[in-house]
Design an enzyme around this catalytic site. Sequence first.
Site, short mmCIF file in Angstrom:
data_model
loop_
_atom_site.label_atom_id
_atom_site.label_comp_id
_atom_site.label_asym_id
_atom_site.label_seq_id
_atom_site.Cartn_x
_atom_site.Cartn_y
_atom_site.Cartn_z
N SER A 138 34.95 38.35 37.70
CA SER A 138 34.70 37.01 38.26
C SER A 138 33.70 36.32 37.36
O SER A 138 32.91 37.01 36.68
CB SER A 138 34.10 37.15 39.67
OG SER A 138 33.61 35.89 40.11
N TYR A 151 28.53 41.26 46.48
CA TYR A 151 29.79 40.96 45.78
C TYR A 151 29.51 40.67 44.31
O TYR A 151 30.15 41.24 43.42
CB TYR A 151 30.47 39.74 46.43
CG TYR A 151 31.68 39.23 45.68
CD1 TYR A 151 32.94 39.81 45.87
CD2 TYR A 151 31.58 38.17 44.77
CE1 TYR A 151 34.05 39.34 45.18
CE2 TYR A 151 32.69 37.70 44.07
CZ TYR A 151 33.92 38.29 44.28
OH TYR A 151 35.03 37.83 43.59
N1 LIG Z 1 39.63 33.50 44.50
C1 LIG Z 1 38.57 33.42 43.73
O1 LIG Z 1 37.87 32.41 43.70
C2 LIG Z 1 38.20 34.58 42.83
C3 LIG Z 1 37.28 34.36 41.82
C4 LIG Z 1 36.90 35.42 41.01
C5 LIG Z 1 37.46 36.67 41.20
N2 LIG Z 1 38.37 36.86 42.19
C6 LIG Z 1 38.89 38.21 42.39
O2 LIG Z 1 40.30 38.20 42.47
C7 LIG Z 1 40.74 39.33 43.23
C8 LIG Z 1 41.81 38.88 44.21
O3 LIG Z 1 41.23 37.96 45.12
P1 LIG Z 1 42.04 36.71 45.71
O4 LIG Z 1 41.25 35.51 45.41
O5 LIG Z 1 43.45 36.77 45.31
O6 LIG Z 1 41.86 36.98 47.28
P2 LIG Z 1 42.88 37.44 48.42
O7 LIG Z 1 44.03 36.52 48.51
O8 LIG Z 1 42.03 37.67 49.62
O9 LIG Z 1 43.43 38.84 47.87
C9 LIG Z 1 42.71 40.02 47.97
C10 LIG Z 1 43.68 41.18 47.79
O10 LIG Z 1 42.91 42.40 47.80
C11 LIG Z 1 43.53 43.30 48.68
N3 LIG Z 1 42.55 44.20 49.27
C12 LIG Z 1 41.36 43.90 49.84
N4 LIG Z 1 40.78 45.04 50.33
C13 LIG Z 1 41.64 46.05 50.06
C14 LIG Z 1 41.65 47.43 50.33
N5 LIG Z 1 40.65 48.04 51.00
N6 LIG Z 1 42.69 48.17 49.89
C15 LIG Z 1 43.70 47.60 49.23
N7 LIG Z 1 43.79 46.28 48.96
C16 LIG Z 1 42.77 45.52 49.37
C17 LIG Z 1 44.21 42.45 49.73
O11 LIG Z 1 45.31 43.16 50.27
P3 LIG Z 1 45.36 43.75 51.78
O12 LIG Z 1 44.46 42.90 52.62
O13 LIG Z 1 46.80 43.65 52.14
O14 LIG Z 1 44.90 45.16 51.67
C18 LIG Z 1 44.69 41.27 48.92
O15 LIG Z 1 45.96 41.53 48.36
C19 LIG Z 1 39.48 39.92 43.89
O16 LIG Z 1 39.05 41.06 43.16
C20 LIG Z 1 38.46 38.81 43.72
O17 LIG Z 1 37.14 39.29 43.67
C21 LIG Z 1 38.77 35.85 43.00
#
Ligand SMILES: NC(=O)c1ccc[n+]([C@@H]2O[C@H](COP(=O)([O-])OP(=O)(O)OC[C@H]3O[C@@H](n4cnc5c(N)ncnc54)[C@H](OP(=O)(O)O)[C@@H]3O)[C@@H](O)[C@H]2O)c1
Length: 254
Positions: A138, A151
């Site tokens: 991130s 986080y």
């Molecule tokens: N959106 C942003 O602004 C942003 C910015 C920087 C980095 N990121 C990173 O991008 C990644 C994806 O985030 P996103 O924005 O796409 O959010 P999201 O839509 O909430 O996706 C999160 C994903 O992680 C999975 N997950 C969470 N806990 C889990 C567990 N215990 N076991 C297995 N899977 C798990 C969820 O699947 P299930 O709930 O089905 O398990 C879901 O598919 C994260 O690492 C986040 O830190 C996001």
Amino acid sequence: MKTNGNTIFITGGTSGIGRGIAEAFHRLGNQVIISGRRKALLDEVTTANPGMRAVELDIQDPQQIKAVAAQLVRDFPMLNVLFNNAGIMPFDDAAGEIDDETAVSTVATNLLGPVRMTSALLPHLKQQKDAVVIHNSSVLAFVPLASTAVYSATKAAIHSYALSQRFMLKGSGVRVVEIAPPWVDTDLVYKSGDSRAMPLSDFIAATMAGLAEGKDEVYVEGIQALRDNPGSGEHAFFTAFNQSLKENPIPVGH
Ligand SMILES: NC(=O)c1ccc[n+]([C@@H]2O[C@H](COP(=O)([O-])OP(=O)(O)OC[C@H]3O[C@@H](n4cnc5c(N)ncnc54)[C@H](OP(=O)(O)O)[C@@H]3O)[C@@H](O)[C@H]2O)c1
């Protein structure tokens, strides 16, 4: 990295960035296997993308990680790409009491999850051609958001881990790539359509282009100042960044 002909395992493929990247690679002719905890969403995504496969996995559980890694190697012997993407982003208060259960699950998901998943698959990946491990950190790895202190710390740790791993894997044939997303409009916190958040489709397009270019670190245009923050001037930059988000907070839903 090459963008077709891979066999790619993606953690957290049920929504947001993971689903977007999974579908982009699927369209380009890769065998994609997604994972996550929500079975109904795994089914929805694979039904919408015929040929894509799914496996249930709670990335907090080391036994499940080992079992899924063994299953993947058995069922997909050509597996050559691991995308560590699953993550959670709870808000916290580093000036007060931090809920222990939440802190432990944040570290287990965002830091130990990728470490364990990579360890379990590296022996196999080292035997593959064009092997790549992708870590999703991130921009908050470089400039912590003070209201998500744990986080942000896990993301700084993943950046550090990726650097070490890239060094240690030099000459092994396994590449290590880090993507460092900005604020992308997903359900990670609350999908709000806030104009400061990057639309998911724009982010996926930019990230796929960066991956195709073969960069070690993939981040989108406009976040260079955040990426460049660490250094002796980081305190002023960090304070200005957090002050602006304190004045105009990230929407957290209801
Ligand atoms: N959106 C942003 O602004 C942003 C910015 C920087 C980095 N990121 C990173 O991008 C990644 C994806 O985030 P996103 O924005 O796409 O959010 P999201 O839509 O909430 O996706 C999160 C994903 O992680 C999975 N997950 C969470 N806990 C889990 C567990 N215990 N076991 C297995 N899977 C798990 C969820 O699947 P299930 O709930 O089905 O398990 C879901 O598919 C994260 O690492 C986040 O830190 C996001």
